[in-house]
Motif scaffolding. Structure first.
Motif, mmCIF file in Angstrom:
data_model
loop_
_atom_site.group_PDB
_atom_site.id
_atom_site.type_symbol
_atom_site.label_atom_id
_atom_site.label_comp_id
_atom_site.label_asym_id
_atom_site.label_seq_id
_atom_site.Cartn_x
_atom_site.Cartn_y
_atom_site.Cartn_z
ATOM 1 N N TYR A 1 59.660 13.971 94.568
ATOM 2 C CA TYR A 1 60.364 15.176 94.174
ATOM 3 C C TYR A 1 59.899 16.339 95.031
ATOM 4 N N ARG B 1 58.578 7.480 92.989
ATOM 5 C CA ARG B 1 59.625 8.479 93.148
ATOM 6 C C ARG B 1 59.039 9.744 93.749
ATOM 7 N N GLN C 1 62.794 13.647 84.708
ATOM 8 C CA GLN C 1 62.738 14.462 85.905
ATOM 9 C C GLN C 1 61.389 15.162 86.015
ATOM 10 N N VAL C 2 61.111 15.625 87.221
ATOM 11 C CA VAL C 2 59.884 16.337 87.517
ATOM 12 C C VAL C 2 60.245 17.708 88.058
ATOM 13 N N GLN C 3 59.561 18.728 87.560
ATOM 14 C CA GLN C 3 59.758 20.087 88.033
ATOM 15 C C GLN C 3 58.503 20.555 88.760
ATOM 16 N N GLY D 1 56.846 17.509 83.685
ATOM 17 C CA GLY D 1 57.902 16.541 83.477
ATOM 18 C C GLY D 1 57.397 15.305 82.780
ATOM 19 N N SER D 2 58.197 14.256 82.842
ATOM 20 C CA SER D 2 57.919 13.054 82.067
ATOM 21 C C SER D 2 57.415 11.884 82.903
ATOM 22 N N LEU E 1 57.184 6.621 87.469
ATOM 23 C CA LEU E 1 57.844 6.865 86.202
ATOM 24 C C LEU E 1 57.500 5.757 85.216
#
Length: 121
Positions: A110, A108, A1-3, A26-27, A101
């Protein structure tokens, strides 16, 4: 996930300035672009400005020349300088990031939680 951590929203008077910041964590493998959208009451969400890691910006016609956008790749942070603010700029501003990702070529997107910007006299 990304914050996404947004900051800089608030109230301003016409002609004043605010600076929005959005830091990503995030990753994700890489960033495709980062930017800001806004949603005014009764209106659709619209792109305000976005920028690529290479520094190529895209602006809405209404803010071009007023809202320069920049990116710090090391900090994974995008900045939006909002100058000469007008009441028409009043909206909830949302940070957005497009990422790749690890292990996929599918992009993706966010969203941040949104920050209120109110411009009034």
């Amino acid at each position: 996930q990304v914050q996404l951590q947004e900051s800089g929203g608030g109230s301003a008077r016409p002609g004043e300035s605010l600076r929005l910041s959005c830091a990503a964590s995030g990753s994700f493998w890489s960033i495709n672009n980062m930017g800001w959208y806004r949603r005014a009451p009764g209106k659709q969400r619209e792109l305000v400005a976005s920028i690529t890691p290479g520094g190529v910006p895209t602006y809405a016609p209404s803010v071009k020349g007023r809202f320069p956008i920049s990116i710090d790749n090391a900090k994974k942070t995008v900045y939006l300088e909002m100058n000469k603010l007008q009441p028409e700029d009043t909206a909830v501003y949302y940070c957005n990031i497009g990422v790749m990702l690890r292990g996929t070529t599918m992009p993706r997107s966010y969203w941040g939680q949104g920050t209120q910007v109110t411009v009034s006299s």
